[in-house]
Write a protein that holds these residues in place. Structure first.
Motif, PDB file in Angstrom:
ATOM      1  N   SER A   1      35.553  44.854  39.951  1.00 42.66           N
ATOM      2  CA  SER A   1      36.701  45.772  39.909  1.00 42.66           C
ATOM      3  C   SER A   1      37.244  46.024  41.308  1.00 42.66           C
ATOM      4  O   SER A   1      38.454  46.184  41.488  1.00 42.66           O
ATOM      5  CB  SER A   1      36.289  47.107  39.277  1.00 42.66           C
TER       6      SER A   1
ATOM      7  N   GLN B   1      39.363  43.230  42.098  1.00 45.02           N
ATOM      8  CA  GLN B   1      40.582  43.242  41.284  1.00 45.02           C
ATOM      9  C   GLN B   1      41.520  44.399  41.661  1.00 45.02           C
ATOM     10  O   GLN B   1      42.735  44.212  41.741  1.00 45.02           O
ATOM     11  CB  GLN B   1      40.188  43.354  39.811  1.00 45.02           C
TER      12      GLN B   1
ATOM     13  N   THR C   1      39.763  35.262  39.158  1.00 47.13           N
ATOM     14  CA  THR C   1      40.710  35.695  38.120  1.00 47.13           C
ATOM     15  C   THR C   1      39.966  36.447  37.017  1.00 47.13           C
ATOM     16  O   THR C   1      38.755  36.638  37.101  1.00 47.13           O
ATOM     17  CB  THR C   1      41.404  34.471  37.487  1.00 47.13           C
ATOM     18  N   GLY C   2      40.703  36.829  35.972  1.00 49.95           N
ATOM     19  CA  GLY C   2      40.063  37.477  34.822  1.00 49.95           C
ATOM     20  C   GLY C   2      39.199  36.485  34.049  1.00 49.95           C
ATOM     21  O   GLY C   2      39.312  35.271  34.238  1.00 49.95           O
ATOM     22  N   GLU C   3      38.350  37.020  33.161  1.00 49.61           N
ATOM     23  CA  GLU C   3      37.406  36.181  32.401  1.00 49.61           C
ATOM     24  C   GLU C   3      38.139  35.107  31.593  1.00 49.61           C
ATOM     25  O   GLU C   3      37.738  33.938  31.589  1.00 49.61           O
ATOM     26  CB  GLU C   3      36.581  37.053  31.448  1.00 49.61           C
TER      27      GLU C   3
ATOM     28  N   SER D   1      35.380  34.164  37.782  1.00 50.18           N
ATOM     29  CA  SER D   1      36.021  35.420  37.382  1.00 50.18           C
ATOM     30  C   SER D   1      35.693  36.510  38.400  1.00 50.18           C
ATOM     31  O   SER D   1      34.835  36.345  39.262  1.00 50.18           O
ATOM     32  CB  SER D   1      35.538  35.842  36.000  1.00 50.18           C
ATOM     33  N   TYR D   2      36.399  37.651  38.276  1.00 46.83           N
ATOM     34  CA  TYR D   2      36.149  38.799  39.157  1.00 46.83           C
ATOM     35  C   TYR D   2      34.663  39.176  39.165  1.00 46.83           C
ATOM     36  O   TYR D   2      34.094  39.506  40.197  1.00 46.83           O
ATOM     37  CB  TYR D   2      36.945  40.019  38.704  1.00 46.83           C
TER      38      TYR D   2
END
Lengths: 68, 567
Positions: B80, B83, B321-323, B333-334
């Motif tokens: 998080s 992100q 990036t996101g999942e 992913s993040y």
């Protein structure tokens, strides 16, 4: 009863010794192409030594007989 | 000396050397050893379920913090931070510190003086059996399901990071937890949580230290993040004036009132998973000091969670990036940022300690769930509803068996999630339904003598139902988020904040209305349960620097200064 701090001391002592040993091995036999960045800082040598020292202090200070 | 060990799958984020495997194996041996050692010291109900109520403030405080410091939490919030930037720190500061101090100074005296075994147990004393059963059943059900969901999620992480087989991770970790909690009860869980606290710091601290060295210090890190993302990634409050001026899509009212005043208060003061650790303190002063000690260390946790995420933004060569997108592109992913940083800086030995910290975090989180489930099942469901008159040894035996059965239900849930992934979202949402209204019920019970039995029960029920209703509404019609979270720019996290705020208010309003329309409880029955009706024992003639109020003031001062520095 054995103090929780004694168990933590043992944990730090053993982990510190293993990490320090791995660090010294790499210091003596450096890999041709280190897999990590900042390899030249040899973090596992000095961090392993710190954990080992802290572990020794805790293990002695909170040793079951001494603590009792 | 150190050949790479292939653990089931070759293509993984990190590869463990034999030294690393030895460190992981030593951890398993140590926690099992502690469980066997404590077996003979957990023979009574007070020993098994309440750790003999003899924990010092430091042990209770570190355990209180560790129960929340799970591996998924570490990896999730590091992701998080990558992100959303430093905004993620709100969950560690305003989303924890005020609530912990409130627990210490305002609520703990009532929990402790009433000598309750659990939060549902307090509801029984204050609002009667119906409220106790409602909260106990919800808590037990959700806790054991959450444990299973976390188990699956962690096994998935171990598969991605280390290449470990899912079945191997699930069974080895769950059986280890089952053995040491069934043998030593809450005391064993607490011992291992304190051990985990040290392992997490020892294993994770090298990432921010070496990361800041590589980035050229905090000032250079801020410049780099501003260039790669935006300046709002390094400011806590300055972008929260509007939903669209910060990466999280949230307004300061959601952070202050939703997160700070409701969600965190609900979690840190009424979630029995964490409160149980404080109830094991040896006296009232220790019980008050424990959350304050926990708060002091909680303020430092962003160093090993948020900072690695921010450093990832600045130093990692790849873009995370996101999942969903990562699954399509084959990228990271993040949530991979913490293992990626671990692999970037940690060589043999340090890598093993870092992985051990993740495993320890997962196992102690699971042990926390299981020990809390065991206590609530035995004392708040089995004893009042099924067998009221059994002996103490019978309840201890029930506790040991419940531990094993709870772990097996968790394993079953993990396999269910493996088959039906969407269950994970539902179970995580389930847990959030209950916390905010429960806080409304408990706090009114402690602070308002007029709150009646009927008021407490109906407030809790209506608050929970309203939370479920709002969640279902947004699930069926995603555009409804603009009404629940007050803005079309709001995102998922904002929904959680406002959903909690509204369900808390529904609980409070219903409790007040029903209480005023029903019979109050006689004053004599409220002694030890309600503010103004309870004589809180003085902490004694101690120097000021030994008093909880002094240390709460110190923590508050540091909390304010930190928020100003990172404004």
């Amino acid at each position: 009863m054995i103090s929780i701090w004694f168990f933590i001391g043992i944990s730090l002592l053993v982990n510190g010794a293993l990490i320090l040993a791995a660090g010294i091995y790499e210091l003596v036999n450096p890999p041709a192409h280190p897999a990590i960045v900042l390899f030249n800082l040899h973090a596992n040598v000095w961090w392993g030594a710190c954990l080992l020292l802290l572990g020794i202090v805790y293990s002695i200070k909170f040793a079951p007989k001494r603590h009792a | 000396m150190m050949p790479t060990v292939s653990m089931f799958v070759a293509n993984t984020l990190v590869h463990l050397s034999s030294i690393d495997v030895a460190i992981v194996a030593f951890y398993f041996a140590l926690v099992l050893g502690i469980g066997f050692y404590l077996r003979g010291k957990s023979n009574t109900g007070e020993d098994f379920f309440m750790a003999g109520r003899e924990m010092t403030a430091w042990v209770a405080g570190l355990s209180f913090l560790s129960a929340n410091l799970g591996a998924l939490e570490l990896m999730g919030w590091a992701g998080s931070a990558y992100q959303y930037g430093i905004l993620a720190t709100h969950w560690y500061w305003i989303g924890a510190i005020p609530a912990m101090l409130f627990l210490a100074l305002v609520m703990m005296p009532f929990y402790y003086i009433s000598k309750t075994h659990s939060v549902p147990g307090y509801l029984k004393l204050r609002f009667g059996e119906d409220s106790r059963i409602l909260s106990a059943v919800c808590f037990a059900f959700m806790t054991v399901l959450m444990s299973g969901v976390n188990m699956f999620a962690m096994a998935k992480v171990m598969q991605i990071v280390l290449g470990w087989d899912l079945n191997f991770s699930i069974w080895v970790s769950s059986l280890t937890v089952a053995i040491y909690v069934a043998l030593g009860g809450l005391r064993s869980a607490i011992f291992n949580e304190v051990l985990q606290f040290f392992l997490i710091w020892a294993g994770a601290l090298m990432i921010p230290v070496l990361g800041l060295y590589e980035a050229g210090g905090w000032a250079n890190l801020k410049v780099e993040i501003t260039q790669r993302a935006s300046a709002q990634y390094v400011h806590l409050w300055s972008g929260l004036g509007h939903f669209s001026t910060n990466p999280m899509g949230i307004h300061w009212t959601g952070i202050v009132f939703g997160l700070g005043a409701v969600i965190s208060m609900g979690y840190w003061t009424t979630d029995f998973l964490v409160v149980q650790r404080i109830l094991a303190a040896k006296d009232l002063r220790s019980a008050e000091m424990a959350p304050i000690i926990g708060a002091g260390f909680k303020m430092l946790v962003p160093i090993i969670v948020i900072l690695p995420g921010l450093l990832g933004l600045a130093v990692l060569p790849m873009h995370l990036t996101g999942e969903a997108q990562a699954a399509i592109t084959g990228g990271h992913s993040y949530n991979d940022v913490l293992p990626l940083m671990l692999a970037r800086y940690c060589g043999p030995g340090l890598l093993g300690l870092g992985v051990t910290a993740l495993i320890a975090g997962f196992m102690s989180g699971m042990a926390g769930n299981v020990s809390a489930f065991t206590t609530v099942w035995t004392y708040d469901i089995y004893r009042p509803l099924i067998n009221k008159t059994a002996s103490d040894s019978h309840y201890v035996s029930m506790g040991r068996w419940t531990t094993i059965i709870g772990v097996l239900i968790s394993v079953g849930t993990a396999y269910l999630v493996m088959q039906f992934a969407s269950i994970m979202d539902y179970v995580q949402a389930l847990f959030s339904f209950f916390i905010a209204p429960l806080f409304g019920t408990v706090i009114l019970g402690m602070l308002w003598r007029r709150a009646s039995k009927a008021g407490g029960f109906w407030g809790l029920l209506c608050g929970t139902a309203s939370s479920v209703g709002m969640w279902t509404w947004v699930k069926l019609d995603p555009t409804a988020l603009r009404y629940v979270a007050l803005s079309p720019d709001a995102k998922g996290l904002a929904q959680d904040m406002y959903q909690a705020l509204w369900s808390f208010l529904v609980c409070v309003v219903v409790t007040v209305v029903v209480s005023l329309a029903s019979q109050p409880r006689p004053a004599a029955e409220l002694n030890g349960l309600v503010y103004g009706m309870t004589e809180v024992p003085a902490v004694g003639n101690l120097p000021f620097y030994h008093k909880p109020l002094f240390w709460a003031g110190m923590v508050t001062a540091v909390f304010i200064v930190l928020n100003i520095i990172f404004w």
